[in-house]
Write an enzyme that holds these catalytic residues in place. Sequence first.
Site: not given
Ligand code: DX5
Ligand code: ZN
Length: 228
Positions: A6, A29, A31, A33, A62, A64, A133, A171
Amino acid sequence: MQISPSILSADFANLEAELGAIRNADWAHVDVMDNHFVPNLTLGLPVVEALLRVSPIPIDCHLMIDDPDEWAPAYAEAGAQSVTFHIEAAANPRGLARTIRSAGARAGMALKPRTPWAPYEGLLPDLDMVLVMTVEPGFGGQSFMAGLLAKVRAVRESARRRGGEVWVQVDGGVSAANIEQCAEAGADVFVAGSAVYGADDAAAAIDELRELATRHAHRTPGVPGNAW
Ligand code: DX5
Ligand code: ZN
């Protein structure tokens, strides 16, 4: 067994170089948000388009975000090779998964820790991946919730029963300390943010995670050497 670091834990001022540092991974990956679905704001489509231009490996988005029915297809159309939406936010998950696929991406569906799997099992034929998750979504660097391994097992079992080629992604808090348990439970795609970008050598951390996962791959009981 695939590793998807990520970039949430990467240096956002140097994303091209940070993608280069994980070129031995299977996916990057990303993220997304929106500060509505989760209480954090990261990046959106223009940045993903820029990453797609320079990434040496495919991009695993991903999302969110609220209203993925409206916003997710554009990520697939932009060329993201995998697009995952959250079931809690989708109005028409089956239609959305089909739209993502027809735009040329793999369709993923994510579940927050408190979202049960059973009601959504029937969506499997339209999905390429289920993301379980293992932390509350929103932030990197949180602790892995081992209680979610039961959900990983349930998803893997559903996929096996239906005979589909569905990937199961974990994840949140995934590291060398727990990746073996995730693999044994049936996960085959592993997101790791802090465990990769927090390591002195990101490439070595990726290789180590992949090796641990491969050694502990889930096996269907009574079928030696035959993964699920
Ligand atoms: C959290 C994200 C993850 C996060 C993972 O909401 O979806 O992808 O970045 O990071 P680590 O591995 O540090 O938990
Ligand atoms: Zn993620």
